[in-house]
Write a protein that holds these residues in place. Structure first.
Motif, PDB file in Angstrom:
ATOM      1  N   SER A 285       0.836  -1.205   0.000  1.00 34.50           N
ATOM      2  CA  SER A 285       0.000   0.000   0.000  1.00 34.50           C
ATOM      3  C   SER A 285       0.868   1.251   0.000  1.00 34.50           C
ATOM      4  O   SER A 285       2.077   1.181   0.239  1.00 34.50           O
ATOM      5  N   GLN A 286       0.239   2.370  -0.247  1.00 39.08           N
ATOM      6  CA  GLN A 286       0.923   3.669  -0.177  1.00 39.08           C
ATOM      7  C   GLN A 286       1.463   3.881   1.233  1.00 39.08           C
ATOM      8  O   GLN A 286       2.575   4.369   1.418  1.00 39.08           O
ATOM      9  N   GLU A 287       0.696   3.488   2.219  1.00 42.65           N
ATOM     10  CA  GLU A 287       1.108   3.635   3.614  1.00 42.65           C
ATOM     11  C   GLU A 287       2.341   2.781   3.926  1.00 42.65           C
ATOM     12  O   GLU A 287       3.282   3.251   4.578  1.00 42.65           O
ATOM     13  N   ALA A 288       2.374   1.551   3.436  1.00 40.54           N
ATOM     14  CA  ALA A 288       3.546   0.682   3.641  1.00 40.54           C
ATOM     15  C   ALA A 288       4.778   1.295   2.989  1.00 40.54           C
ATOM     16  O   ALA A 288       5.876   1.256   3.559  1.00 40.54           O
ATOM     17  N   PHE A 289       4.601   1.872   1.797  1.00 41.31           N
ATOM     18  CA  PHE A 289       5.709   2.545   1.131  1.00 41.31           C
ATOM     19  C   PHE A 289       6.189   3.727   1.962  1.00 41.31           C
ATOM     20  O   PHE A 289       7.385   3.850   2.249  1.00 41.31           O
TER      21      PHE A 289
END
Length: 102
Positions: free
Chosen positions: A67-71
């Motif tokens: 996800s964008q958050e994990a990135f």
């Protein structure tokens, strides 16, 4: 899924140490970003649309995150260390794109 694509433009003045990139920089990314990366690949430019044309990019690399958050959570805290390694293998500035994988 989110894909970080990093493209290194090719020009007559481009210097790029592919061996360093493959064996050192990619390991640095794995060490710093760890399990946040769910897959990755490195593409070495061979040519443009025809064999006579120079490849527009000397290297294109892709890192896939859940996800964008994990990135953001993995990459942002390590960005300074990652960017500090660029002069060790190239004199060009990469073009970066973050994409949603569908």
């Amino acid at each position: 899924m989110i894909k970080l694509t990093v493209m290194y433009p090719n020009s007559p003045n481009t210097q790029f140490d592919k061996d360093y990139y493959i064996n050192q920089h990619s390991n640095l990314l794995k060490d710093l970003l760890g399990e946040a990366i769910i897959s990755s690949d490195i593409n070495l430019g061979l040519s443009g649309a025809s064999p006579e044309q120079t490849a527009p990019y000397v290297v294109i690399a892709n890192l896939v995150f859940t996800s964008q958050e994990a990135f953001q959570n993995s990459f942002v805290p390590m960005a300074e260390k990652i960017l500090a390694d660029l002069p060790n293998f190239t004199n060009t500035q990469p073009v970066v794109q973050i994409s949603e994988v569908v």
